[in-house]
Design a protein around this motif. Sequence first.
Motif, PDB file in Angstrom:
ATOM      1  N   GLU A  25     -50.302  52.886 -68.275  1.00  0.00           N
ATOM      2  CA  GLU A  25     -50.074  53.036 -69.719  1.00  0.00           C
ATOM      3  C   GLU A  25     -48.603  52.892 -70.095  1.00  0.00           C
ATOM      4  O   GLU A  25     -48.262  52.535 -71.216  1.00  0.00           O
ATOM      5  N   LYS A  26     -47.697  53.190 -69.115  1.00  0.00           N
ATOM      6  CA  LYS A  26     -46.268  53.173 -69.409  1.00  0.00           C
ATOM      7  C   LYS A  26     -45.773  51.784 -69.802  1.00  0.00           C
ATOM      8  O   LYS A  26     -44.811  51.667 -70.556  1.00  0.00           O
ATOM      9  N   TYR A  27     -46.403  50.739 -69.270  1.00  0.00           N
ATOM     10  CA  TYR A  27     -45.986  49.413 -69.709  1.00  0.00           C
ATOM     11  C   TYR A  27     -47.025  48.722 -70.578  1.00  0.00           C
ATOM     12  O   TYR A  27     -46.700  47.819 -71.343  1.00  0.00           O
ATOM     13  N   SER A  73     -55.766  42.527 -68.773  1.00  0.00           N
ATOM     14  CA  SER A  73     -57.117  42.094 -69.116  1.00  0.00           C
ATOM     15  C   SER A  73     -58.072  43.282 -69.250  1.00  0.00           C
ATOM     16  O   SER A  73     -58.906  43.319 -70.160  1.00  0.00           O
ATOM     17  N   ASP A  74     -57.946  44.258 -68.345  1.00  0.00           N
ATOM     18  CA  ASP A  74     -58.866  45.402 -68.328  1.00  0.00           C
ATOM     19  C   ASP A  74     -58.586  46.416 -69.433  1.00  0.00           C
ATOM     20  O   ASP A  74     -59.517  47.034 -69.965  1.00  0.00           O
ATOM     21  N   MET A  75     -57.315  46.595 -69.805  1.00  0.00           N
ATOM     22  CA  MET A  75     -56.943  47.718 -70.672  1.00  0.00           C
ATOM     23  C   MET A  75     -56.741  47.340 -72.132  1.00  0.00           C
ATOM     24  O   MET A  75     -56.747  48.221 -72.998  1.00  0.00           O
ATOM     25  N   CYS A  76     -56.531  46.058 -72.435  1.00  0.00           N
ATOM     26  CA  CYS A  76     -56.168  45.662 -73.801  1.00  0.00           C
ATOM     27  C   CYS A  76     -57.343  45.024 -74.531  1.00  0.00           C
ATOM     28  O   CYS A  76     -58.131  44.278 -73.954  1.00  0.00           O
ATOM     29  N   HIS A  77     -57.427  45.319 -75.814  1.00  0.00           N
ATOM     30  CA  HIS A  77     -58.431  44.686 -76.677  1.00  0.00           C
ATOM     31  C   HIS A  77     -57.812  44.455 -78.054  1.00  0.00           C
ATOM     32  O   HIS A  77     -57.136  45.327 -78.582  1.00  0.00           O
ATOM     33  N   ILE A 109     -55.196  49.858 -76.801  1.00  0.00           N
ATOM     34  CA  ILE A 109     -55.657  50.241 -75.469  1.00  0.00           C
ATOM     35  C   ILE A 109     -57.115  50.660 -75.577  1.00  0.00           C
ATOM     36  O   ILE A 109     -57.451  51.586 -76.323  1.00  0.00           O
ATOM     37  N   LYS A 110     -57.971  49.978 -74.849  1.00  0.00           N
ATOM     38  CA  LYS A 110     -59.422  50.203 -74.961  1.00  0.00           C
ATOM     39  C   LYS A 110     -59.798  51.675 -74.818  1.00  0.00           C
ATOM     40  O   LYS A 110     -60.566  52.218 -75.611  1.00  0.00           O
ATOM     41  N   SER A 111     -59.268  52.321 -73.812  1.00  0.00           N
ATOM     42  CA  SER A 111     -59.670  53.696 -73.498  1.00  0.00           C
ATOM     43  C   SER A 111     -59.287  54.687 -74.590  1.00  0.00           C
ATOM     44  O   SER A 111     -59.901  55.740 -74.733  1.00  0.00           O
ATOM     45  N   LEU A 112     -58.269  54.354 -75.378  1.00  0.00           N
ATOM     46  CA  LEU A 112     -57.802  55.253 -76.439  1.00  0.00           C
ATOM     47  C   LEU A 112     -58.448  54.944 -77.785  1.00  0.00           C
ATOM     48  O   LEU A 112     -58.450  55.791 -78.685  1.00  0.00           O
ATOM     49  N   GLY A 113     -58.983  53.739 -77.943  1.00  0.00           N
ATOM     50  CA  GLY A 113     -59.577  53.353 -79.218  1.00  0.00           C
ATOM     51  C   GLY A 113     -58.526  52.846 -80.190  1.00  0.00           C
ATOM     52  O   GLY A 113     -57.318  53.009 -79.998  1.00  0.00           O
ATOM     53  N   LYS A 114     -58.998  52.217 -81.264  1.00  0.00           N
ATOM     54  CA  LYS A 114     -58.089  51.564 -82.217  1.00  0.00           C
ATOM     55  C   LYS A 114     -57.125  52.550 -82.881  1.00  0.00           C
ATOM     56  O   LYS A 114     -55.930  52.289 -83.004  1.00  0.00           O
ATOM     57  N   GLY A 117     -54.847  54.089 -79.993  1.00  0.00           N
ATOM     58  CA  GLY A 117     -54.311  53.188 -78.979  1.00  0.00           C
ATOM     59  C   GLY A 117     -53.556  51.994 -79.497  1.00  0.00           C
ATOM     60  O   GLY A 117     -53.188  51.102 -78.726  1.00  0.00           O
ATOM     61  N   THR A 118     -53.283  51.936 -80.808  1.00  0.00           N
ATOM     62  CA  THR A 118     -52.527  50.819 -81.385  1.00  0.00           C
ATOM     63  C   THR A 118     -51.045  51.177 -81.423  1.00  0.00           C
ATOM     64  O   THR A 118     -50.668  52.220 -81.966  1.00  0.00           O
ATOM     65  N   TYR A 119     -50.214  50.299 -80.870  1.00  0.00           N
ATOM     66  CA  TYR A 119     -48.770  50.543 -80.814  1.00  0.00           C
ATOM     67  C   TYR A 119     -48.013  49.386 -81.455  1.00  0.00           C
ATOM     68  O   TYR A 119     -48.491  48.247 -81.495  1.00  0.00           O
ATOM     69  N   ILE A 120     -46.835  49.698 -81.968  1.00  0.00           N
ATOM     70  CA  ILE A 120     -45.940  48.686 -82.533  1.00  0.00           C
ATOM     71  C   ILE A 120     -44.554  48.879 -81.930  1.00  0.00           C
ATOM     72  O   ILE A 120     -44.245  49.933 -81.359  1.00  0.00           O
ATOM     73  N   ARG A 121     -43.728  47.860 -82.096  1.00  0.00           N
ATOM     74  CA  ARG A 121     -42.364  47.897 -81.549  1.00  0.00           C
ATOM     75  C   ARG A 121     -41.392  48.241 -82.666  1.00  0.00           C
ATOM     76  O   ARG A 121     -41.308  47.537 -83.674  1.00  0.00           O
TER      77      ARG A 121
END
Length: 472
Positions: A25-27, A73-77, A109-114, A117-121
Amino acid sequence: MLADEIKTGESVNIEFKRELPQKREKYIKSVIAFANTAGGRIVIGVDDKTHEIVGVDKDGVFKIIDNITNTISDMCHPQIFPNIGVNTIDGKSIIVIEIYPGANRPYYIKSLGKEAGTYIRVSGTSRPADEAILKDLELQGTHQSFDEMVCLDYKYDADKAELLCAAVKKYMVEAARTKSEKEKVKDVTVQNLINWGVVKNVDGTLFPTNAFVLLTDNAFPFAKIQCALFKGTERVVFIDKRDFEGPLYEQIEEAYEFVLKHINLGAEIKGLVRNEAYELPTEAIREAIVNATTHRNFLDRACVQVAVYDDRVEVTSPGMLYGGLTIEQIKEGGSKIRNRCIAEVFSRMKIIESWGTGIKRMFSSCKEYGIREPELLEIGDIFRVNLYRPSYSEVHQSSPKSSPKSSPKNLNCTQRKIVEMIMDNSKITQTALAETLGITTRAVKKSIKELSEEGILERVGSARGGYWQVKN
């Protein structure tokens, strides 16, 4: 070159990792954040504190790349497709993960949900998207704009529609240069409003969009322009303050007049002709206000703000740059329209000439005036334009105590900007420097330490209550 960027430190679009973190998750947060904003790179094999190139195991480099590819591929949606490569610097191998601005936003991040799990810079860090930003990303992902959506809280009003049509035609006539051009301007009809997306026709029933509301009685409490005149160069003491409401195009005119009222008007005599001119190019002032209003994020419950200080005019717009645009791109004429209906109407009214040209005209007009070029800043989730008043510089150049110094040579870009900002405001905090420059506070501290060691900066007073100043 990448080696030079590494020396400069982390920024809004580059991040360092000494090694691939065991906690994925850190990266992955940064991968998500880059895809949701303007893109960026994660460099594996560089110490994020010292910027030392430590490299990765050359024999295991392709195994690391496979690991990264599978994790993303596994963690992002939705699916993110990075460009992952290997660079060699000083004989050491580093891995560069390049993430491009995504078209299917929001990424999360799939596991956290929209929602979680949505991040911005923002300012060199990856942070969770708040509700307003998340909704804006959702609209971007479905290629919709807030202003073209039906406003469910209001009913279509034919009288307001006719008033809007008359206002648009009035602007069109005023923009026409010759009498014959004015006579050729046709009436603006409700059908035009439908064609522009301002009104929706659903099976013969008309519905107002958010753009219709914003361009008529504008009942949105946050969709206004707040104007203020401040004493000095900081947002502390008000001298004059006004809030402008109503149709957006009227707000623009009123805010523009507010600025003209509070900046200096001079005169130049050429022969027998006396020409009056404001200290700032009026075109630049107008463009800054128009852009802030046209391209703001209306999902953010904040107002456009126009502040006049002794040294500058500051125009602040709610919302980050739209669609992955960067400041460098908009300087070159890059444009993506957040509010398509409003932009269409303003284009017809000649409030905006053509999309993507406003910033370039702003810079050109300041250059013609021979004054400092506009400053464009993305600070957190706002966008700001600073137009610097020459009258302030002229007054203070005559004062030895406050005369501006030229930046020392042989500094990198970040160091030069830090020196200039400290010269402008000696009490500016490291956090404010980091936010303005779009880098981490750690990078700011490192640059200040280097400038101090070079004898360019010196500390006055205590660590907590003192300030940095540029040595003569």
